[in-house]
Each structure stands twice: as C-alpha cells, then as structure tokens.
Design a protein around this motif. Structure first.
Motif, short mmCIF file in Angstrom:
data_model
loop_
_atom_site.label_atom_id
_atom_site.label_comp_id
_atom_site.label_asym_id
_atom_site.label_seq_id
_atom_site.Cartn_x
_atom_site.Cartn_y
_atom_site.Cartn_z
N LEU A 128 0.84 -1.19 0.00
CA LEU A 128 0.00 0.00 0.00
C LEU A 128 0.88 1.23 0.00
O LEU A 128 1.87 1.29 0.73
CB LEU A 128 -0.91 0.05 1.23
N THR A 129 0.50 2.21 -0.80
CA THR A 129 1.13 3.53 -0.75
C THR A 129 0.04 4.54 -0.42
O THR A 129 -0.95 4.65 -1.15
CB THR A 129 1.81 3.89 -2.07
N GLN A 130 0.19 5.23 0.70
CA GLN A 130 -0.80 6.20 1.15
C GLN A 130 -0.22 7.60 1.08
O GLN A 130 0.90 7.84 1.56
CB GLN A 130 -1.25 5.89 2.57
N VAL A 131 -0.99 8.51 0.47
CA VAL A 131 -0.57 9.91 0.40
C VAL A 131 -1.61 10.75 1.14
O VAL A 131 -2.80 10.75 0.78
CB VAL A 131 -0.45 10.39 -1.05
N ASP A 132 -1.18 11.44 2.21
CA ASP A 132 -2.03 12.35 2.97
C ASP A 132 -1.65 13.78 2.58
O ASP A 132 -0.48 14.16 2.71
CB ASP A 132 -1.86 12.13 4.47
N SER A 133 -2.64 14.55 2.10
CA SER A 133 -2.38 15.90 1.58
C SER A 133 -3.17 16.92 2.37
O SER A 133 -4.35 16.70 2.67
CB SER A 133 -2.78 15.99 0.10
N TYR A 134 -2.53 18.06 2.67
CA TYR A 134 -3.19 19.10 3.45
C TYR A 134 -2.81 20.47 2.92
O TYR A 134 -1.62 20.76 2.68
CB TYR A 134 -2.80 19.00 4.93
N VAL A 135 -3.83 21.32 2.74
CA VAL A 135 -3.63 22.72 2.38
C VAL A 135 -3.80 23.55 3.64
O VAL A 135 -4.86 23.49 4.30
CB VAL A 135 -4.65 23.16 1.30
N ALA A 136 -2.78 24.29 4.02
CA ALA A 136 -2.81 25.08 5.25
C ALA A 136 -4.02 26.00 5.28
O ALA A 136 -4.37 26.62 4.27
CB ALA A 136 -1.52 25.89 5.39
N GLY A 137 -4.69 26.05 6.45
CA GLY A 137 -5.85 26.89 6.62
C GLY A 137 -7.17 26.17 6.39
O GLY A 137 -8.23 26.70 6.74
N GLN A 138 -7.14 24.96 5.82
CA GLN A 138 -8.38 24.22 5.61
C GLN A 138 -8.68 23.33 6.81
O GLN A 138 -7.80 23.02 7.62
CB GLN A 138 -8.28 23.35 4.35
N ALA A 139 -9.94 22.92 6.91
CA ALA A 139 -10.38 22.09 8.03
C ALA A 139 -10.54 20.63 7.60
O ALA A 139 -11.29 19.89 8.22
CB ALA A 139 -11.70 22.61 8.59
N GLN A 140 -9.84 20.24 6.56
CA GLN A 140 -9.88 18.85 6.14
C GLN A 140 -8.57 18.49 5.44
O GLN A 140 -7.83 19.37 4.99
CB GLN A 140 -11.05 18.59 5.19
N PHE A 141 -8.28 17.18 5.38
CA PHE A 141 -7.15 16.73 4.59
C PHE A 141 -7.57 15.51 3.79
O PHE A 141 -8.56 14.85 4.09
CB PHE A 141 -5.93 16.41 5.47
N ARG A 142 -6.84 15.23 2.73
CA ARG A 142 -7.19 14.17 1.79
C ARG A 142 -6.25 12.98 1.97
O ARG A 142 -5.06 13.15 2.24
CB ARG A 142 -7.10 14.67 0.35
N THR A 256 -10.82 13.63 5.34
CA THR A 256 -11.18 13.65 6.75
C THR A 256 -11.49 15.10 7.09
O THR A 256 -10.61 15.96 7.04
CB THR A 256 -10.04 13.11 7.62
N ASN A 257 -12.76 15.37 7.39
CA ASN A 257 -13.24 16.74 7.57
C ASN A 257 -13.51 17.03 9.04
O ASN A 257 -14.02 16.17 9.77
CB ASN A 257 -14.54 16.97 6.78
N PHE A 258 -13.23 18.26 9.46
CA PHE A 258 -13.46 18.69 10.84
C PHE A 258 -14.33 19.94 10.83
O PHE A 258 -14.11 20.88 10.06
CB PHE A 258 -12.14 18.98 11.55
N GLY A 259 -15.38 19.93 11.68
CA GLY A 259 -16.28 21.07 11.78
C GLY A 259 -16.48 21.46 13.23
O GLY A 259 -15.73 21.04 14.12
N THR A 260 -17.53 22.24 13.46
CA THR A 260 -17.76 22.79 14.80
C THR A 260 -18.84 22.07 15.57
O THR A 260 -19.36 22.58 16.54
CB THR A 260 -18.13 24.28 14.69
N GLY A 261 -19.22 20.86 15.15
CA GLY A 261 -20.16 20.08 15.94
C GLY A 261 -21.57 20.12 15.42
O GLY A 261 -21.94 20.98 14.65
N SER A 262 -22.39 19.16 15.85
CA SER A 262 -23.77 19.06 15.40
C SER A 262 -24.73 19.39 16.52
O SER A 262 -24.47 19.14 17.68
CB SER A 262 -24.07 17.63 14.91
N ALA A 263 -25.89 19.94 16.11
CA ALA A 263 -26.95 20.12 17.08
C ALA A 263 -27.41 18.77 17.59
O ALA A 263 -27.44 17.81 16.86
CB ALA A 263 -28.11 20.87 16.42
#
Length: 795
Positions: A128-142, A256-263
């Motif tokens: 397996l080859t896994q690539v984790d990518s992140y753009v600074a300032g975003q609340a998710q990574f790929r 993988t996304n991160f938010g501020t929570g659910s009602a």
C-alpha cells in the motif's frame, strides 16, 4: 499489383520534450505536517496510524491520538497498523511491514503538504502507498490509498478507513451520515467525518468497539448509524477493491473533515409534515413516499440551539441538493420542502448555521412505497415502458418472521434467502387487490409503467405478488412477498421484445445507444462466451471507427460507455460475457475513455489494454497493428465522418483486412508511414474522401452517397450473401456496435436513412435476394417501421 509505392505527405519536424526527472524526497523520521491551523498537526505513522490535532483542543481528535488508521483485508487476512489503542475489537490481525515515508509540499493549493507512506503486506507481493495531503488553513485533509499488486494473480478485498473518535477533549458523541456516503462523529463542540471521494463505499457509525469488530469481519460495512445515541463512538468507511497481477494498481480516496459540531436531538414534529415519519430498526426517521405521487415532501424540524449561539439559517440536504428551511412563526420550528421530482430513496440531513459556525445532523431517510420495483427487458436490460402491472393479495396468508416460517407464510426481507425473492406465488388463491379498500395508494390497479419502468403501491400487512404483461414480451408472475417491512426491490425482467424476429427481421435495440450495443452483444455471445471485450466512447466516434475488425479477431463484442466512468449496464454486460481475468481493450486515450473507466474494469478483475495514439488517425494505426501485424489487404476511409469508416470496418474481416483513416482528403503522416511499411498489401479506399487522399490505391468504392457506397462494398465483398444487416447512416452508435456483429455473421452492413432505404440499396437487395436473415440495429427512432418492412420484403 504495384510492388513499390511512395506516399507524399507534409514533413513535420520532430519535437523532443525534455522532462525533468522526478526524484523522491528522502525518508524522514517525523511524518507529521504542522501548520497554524485549524489542523495544527497531521501525523501518519510508518504503519498507517492517523492522528490529528485541532487548534481549539488540547487532546487529539482520535482516542489516545492514534486510534485511527488504514486497514486492508486480502485473502482472509486483515492487515493494519502495528498498534491501535483500545483496539481489542479487531482481534488478531497482521501488522504492516514498514516500507518508508517521505514529506513534501509547501501547504499551498497548488503544492499541498504531503506525507507519502509505503507499507508491505507480508510476503504476498502486495503493498500500500498512502498519500495524505493538506492545504494550510483548511479544516480537512485528503487521503489516497493505492494497492499495488506485484504478484502474478488477481486479488480482491476491502480497504478501510476507521477511527475511534475523541472530539473536543471528550470521548462521547453522536453519529452523522450523509447522502454522499460520508460518516462521522459529532458533539456540541466538534465534528469529524470520513467523506468518500471514490464511489462505491459503505459506512458504519457505532460504539468504537463495534466499529473495530466490523472491520475484523473483513466484509462490507452495514451502512447503519447510531445517530441518535450519545455513546463512545467510532466511524469507518470501506471499499471493495480488485487488483490484477503484474504491478497493477487500484486507488481509493477520501477526505477527513473537521467542523464545529452538530446540534443534538433535532426533533421532527408530526404537525406540519405532509408525510408522517416512522422509525426504522436503527431508530432513524423514515419518510415513505409514493413513487407515483406528485406531492412535494414537506418536513419540519426543531433544532436544539447551542448554548451561547443564535441560529441564523437552516437548510436540509437530500440526494446532494440543498433545500432552504424557514421559521415563519419565529417559534423555532423550521420547515422546508423537497420537490417530488428530486425525491429519491436516500438520506435527508440538516445543517444549522449559527453565530458560532455551522452544525449538521440527520433528519432521516426516504423509502419509496412497497411493493415496488422496475420492469426491464431481460435482453438489453432497459426499462419497459407501457407494461401493465397487476397487484394480487393472498387471503389467509401472513408475512413470515424469523420465528414463524410455517405453512401459509410468505417470504419477507428478514426471512428470504441470499438469492432474493424465490417463493412462487400461489396463483390459484390470489385475488386482485381491490382499490376501494383504502388500504393502499395509488388508487389504481393495475398500473402501467412509464419510461423508467417503475411501479409501486403502499400496501397493508399481508402477502402480495404482481403479474406483468407487455406487448412483445412473455407474461410473467412475480414471487410472493411479505409486508412489512417494506419491499422496494421486486424487480422483474421480461423475456422477448429485443431481438425478437418480426416478419422474419430481427431488430436489436435498446432504450438508448448503450443498451443497443448490449442487445447486439447478447445476440452474439452467451454467458462467459467472449474471449475479450472492446469498449468505446458512447458520444463520439473518432477513436473507435476501426474497432470492428479487432472485435471479430479477438472474439468479443464492442460495447459503449461514457468517457468519465464505466456505465453500470455496460459493466454488467462485461461481467456476463467475459470470464474473470479476461482482457478488455479500450479504444482511445484518456480523453476518450478516462482512467476511471480502466480503474473500474481492473477493480472488476479484468486485464485492461488501451489502443491509442495522439490522434484518431494514429489510434486507427494502433488498432490495425493489433488486428493483423502483416496485412495483405488494407481498407482506407475518412476518419472525419463515420459512415465510410464503419462500412469499411464491417467489410474488413471478410478479407482479413485492417482499417486506417484519412483526415478527409488528406493523408495523415502516421497512416502514410503505416502504408509505407505495408507497401506490398492491397490498398482499398472506401468513400470519395479517402480516394482523394490516396491517389494510388488498388481498388476504390465510392458511391453517390454513403448508402450507395454501402451497397457497392456489399457487392464486392459478399457476392453471394445469405443475409444482411442495416444500420442508420445518420448517426454512428448503432452502426459502430453493429459493424462487428454483421462481420462476425458474415453479412454485409447496409446503411439507411431513418425514414426508409434508398433506391440503390433496395436495388441491391432485389438483385441479390432472397435472403434467409435480416438484422436491424436500433429502434424505430433510428430505423423506421418502413425500413423493417423493406427488409422483410427481401427475405
């Protein structure tokens, strides 16, 4: 015949492209991405654990930081990270073999931070080859996970992304799912989700130990969520993957996304909703919608405000479409409607935008009335428009339950076997259901299907079956089914219709061009009967014009698909006709058939080859070389239009010939080179454009129009034909698939306008008939009933 010839053409200067060498970054010890946030640290261990820190939290977003990872189940063995905190539910599994890691990128959109990690799966030859990518300032990574199979045999299994959630320094929360397949954990402060980018995934949200246990089964996930419970929860996605041997690869992607929570605890009042919800076995609200209803679905919810936050707006999402909700009375009850035309059997979620951010939760799901299903044609698989479906009830019978499957019971969803609905209907005691009872809707029995082939009722508890009749098809009676729970998959296939001879003429057609190609395939090849398959783009012809001779040589059909992915019915036909491990030839480059098409086929277990060049002309040369590397006869036709080339493709197998293309009256360099190499072969032009491009051919067939050209070629190549085929000369798809079919049967392909055959074609039929067989490609929109009558006259 002339033994030496020179081809005149324009000289094109060779362009040498100097490509920079791509050098891998050196391995590093610290496989972490750091930024100012909101995700301050993203770490991937050398055995594919994942850990994330959020700028607003002191603890990591997964339990003990690393209770998250990538797993793969192959050959009955589960492989995963070397250690998962509190991962006892996984049982015994095999840790990955460390392969190496590297980091790169600057964190911008054009150059994201990347962690590349490679692991081995023991001595299997897989990695397996896994690539984790992140753009600074975003609340998710790929995350992109690629399975590489260097073993000699194909493998299949499941790739998982799974985690034990730990949100905002808390080990408890609720679940959330979305109509796009996403799954997540949420509480009043934080939310995190796994969102599939690659389609076909399954999901699971439950107690963390239940999630690990589900991964340990090495199967698909159950698509359930304990969304309304506050628990110590986890989440997971799974994809079924297949990689053939010899270094083939298959990739699945997610974010993988991160938010501020659910009602918490969104309430759905009964008042104000035009469809009364029920609660399913998972505790989720279910909205049962009649398939034939014209009413919109109106839903009201009362979201629970977060402390210190004021609600600004609310909207709900269904089938990927957002629908605005309003609070007209200011009492906290928000109402919105989903137009009936946009209602599907899928989830409904809500999003609350407040002064603190946004939160998301689950409203429920839509289930269409039962019993319901789709009526299709067995040959071709297209929906049947105008089928009459009659509903019957069985008096005195009861739906079976797991504890009651005795006499006079009927199968239900929980009690039926793995083969689906199989219990024969007791037609001797069945009674046509009365519409005046008020127990089900619509108030219509029988029903007549529309263009989508669908039918459906909402019935009372009992045992039910349907009968179906349709012009040109044999009548059919369904199995008997028990309700409740709902039955939404009573799909029935009718025999006859497509391919049925009328007046001695066989018409091979489908509801559209892809279905017609499938009908042509099914007329030629039984289950597992093809040695290979060709696939061409369904909406344009340049790369596939020369494919007919190759289809005949390899012994397989020519099927069609959109360029961006493998069409579902095409995939089903490939699986029907071609045994696992067989070869599928793609006609054209990635602009014609994307890599997604190739990937879909490889995941199905097939070997994929691609015949392509930098132009349609070069592609025709590639196909010609695959047909016969040393041809004695070459047919040349215009590649800027389709008719002449498809006439040539249907004729070529009769002389073991190949087909190459001109650019109108100009001879492309690639084709000129091919003819130079095969200087001793017989060159035959089909059509006036090719004749103008190649002034020194051995034979030329060019009529007053394309229809006349088709009969001239028929006369020369089939002086004593026993049958013939007809395709539209006004559009290419049916003739494209038909060129291989007619050639395999040893029949000429004649072209016709939709309204009726031309005088020259009818003259050929009269002079050479009578014939024992006639085949038409396409429905009456392609070839009218007049064409069929003209074909029948020649028999």
């Amino acid at each position: 015949m002339r033994t030496t010839r020179a081809i005149a053409r324009t000289t094109v200067a060779a362009l040498v492209l100097l490509l920079p060498l791509l050098v891998a970054s050196p391995a590093v010890a610290d496989a972490s991405i750091t930024s100012a946030g909101p995700l301050t640290t993203i770490t991937t261990s050398d055995t594919l654990n994942c850990s994330v820190n959020h700028v607003d939290d002191t603890a990591g977003e997964f339990y003990a930081n690393t209770a998250c990872g990538t797993f793969i189940a192959i050959g009955g063995v589960l492989y995963g990270p070397s250690s998962i905190p509190a991962g006892g539910g996984l049982g015994s599994y095999t840790p990955y073999t460390v392969g190496g890691q590297s980091k790169s990128g600057s964190g911008t959109v054009n150059d994201p931070f990347r962690i590349t990690t490679t692991v081995g799966l023991g001595d299997t030859g897989l990695s397996l080859t896994q690539v984790d990518s992140y753009v600074a300032g975003q609340a998710q990574f790929r995350t992109d996970v690629t399975l590489v199979n260097n073993s000699p045999t194909a493998v299949s299994g499941y790739v998982y992304r799974a985690a034990d959630c730990y949100l905002a320094n808390s080990d408890s929360g609720q679940g959330v799912v979305g109509s796009d397949g996403r799954v997540g954990c949420t509480n009043t402060t934080r939310a995190e989700e796994f969102v599939p980018i690659t389609g076909g995934s399954t999901y699971y949200e439950a107690r963390y130990s239940e999630v690990w246990q589900a991964v340990a089964t090495q199967q698909a996930l159950p698509n359930t969520c304990r969304c309304d419970e506050t628990i110590d929860n986890g989440m997971a996605l799974a994809w079924n993957v297949t990689a053939v041997g010899g270094g083939s690869q298959v990739t699945v992607s997610s974010s993988t996304n991160f938010g501020t929570g659910s009602a918490v605890g969104a309430q759905i009042p009964i008042a104000g909703s035009n469809v009364r919800p029920t609660v399913d076995a998972q505790g989720r609200n279910t909205f049962r919608v009649n398939r034939n209803s014209t009413a919109d679905l109106t839903i009201s919810i009362r979201p629970v405000p977060r402390e210190g936050c004021d609600i600004i707006s609310v909207y709900m999402t269904h089938n990927g479409i957002d629908h605005t909700m309003t609070d007209p009375d200011g009492d906290g009850v928000w109402t919105g409607s989903i137009p009936r035309s946009q209602i599907t059997a899928s989830d409904i979620t809500f999003t609350v935008v407040d002064t603190c951010g946004s939160v998301t939760g689950s409203i429920g799901r839509v289930v269409l009335y039962d019993p319901s299903g789709v009526i299709t044609a067995e040959t071709g698989g297209q929906p049947v428009d105008g089928a009459t479906v009659t509903l019957y009830t069985v008096p005195g019978w009861r739906p079976a339950t797991p504890g009651d499957t005795g006499p006079q019971t009927c199968e239900t969803v929980p009690t039926r076997g793995s083969d689906g609905w199989t219990q024969p209907a007791p037609t001797d005691i069945g009674v046509v259901a009365a519409v005046s009872s008020g127990t089900f809707s619509p108030d219509l029995n029988p029903q007549v299907t529309g263009a989508d082939g669908r039918y459906g009722w909402d019935v009372a508890e009992g045992c039910w079956y349907v009968t179906v009749t349709a012009d040109g098809f044999d009548p059919i009676t369904s199995p008997v089914v028990g309700v409740p729970p709902e039955v939404t998959d009573l799909d029935l296939a009718l025999t006859g219709g497509i391919g049925v001879a009328q007046d001695g003429v066989t018409r091979l057609s489908g509801a559209e061009r892809i279905a017609t190609a499938i009908a042509i395939s099914q007329d030629t090849y039984g289950a597992g009967g093809a040695a290979a398959v060709l696939i061409a783009r369904h909406d344009n012809y340049p790369d596939s014009l020369a494919g007919g001779p190759l289809a005949v040589r390899v012994g397989g059909p020519l099927l069609l698909t959109p360029s961006d992915g493998l069409f579902q019915t095409t995939a089903v036909e490939v699986q029907r006709v071609l045994p696992p491990g067989g070869t599928v030839h793609l006609l054209g480059g990635v602009a014609a058939l994307s890599e997604d098409v190739a990937m879909d086929l490889m995941q199905m277990g097939y070997t994929v080859t691609r015949l392509s060049g930098p132009s349609r002309y070069a592609t025709s040369v590639q196909i010609a070389q695959a047909v016969n590397p040393n041809p004695t006869t070459i047919l040349v036709a215009d590649g800027n239009t389709f008719a002449d080339a498809l006439i040539a493709s249907s004729a070529a197998p009769a002389r073991n010939a190949t087909v190459v293309l001109t650019s109108g009256s100009t001879l492309p360099n690639e084709v000129a080179d091919y003819l130079d190499v095969n200087n001793g072969a017989t060159w035959i032009t089909v059509g006036s454009a090719a004749a103008a491009a190649l002034a020194n051919e051995d034979q030329s067939f060019s009529g007053s129009d394309v229809y006349d050209t088709s009969q001239l070629v028929a006369s020369a190549f089939w002086p004593s034909a026993s049958g013939f085929a007809v395709a539209s000369g006004e559009n290419f798809p049916d003739a494209l698939a038909g060129s291989a079919h007619s050639a395999s049967r040893g029949h000429p392909l004649l072209l016709s306008p939709q309204a009726g055959m031309t005088a020259s074609v009818i003259g050929w039929l009269t002079a050479n008939g009578p014939f024992s067989e006639a085949v038409l490609y396409g429905g009456t929109a392609a070839l009218s009933a007049t064409v069929q009558s003209q074909a029948a006259d020649a028999l």
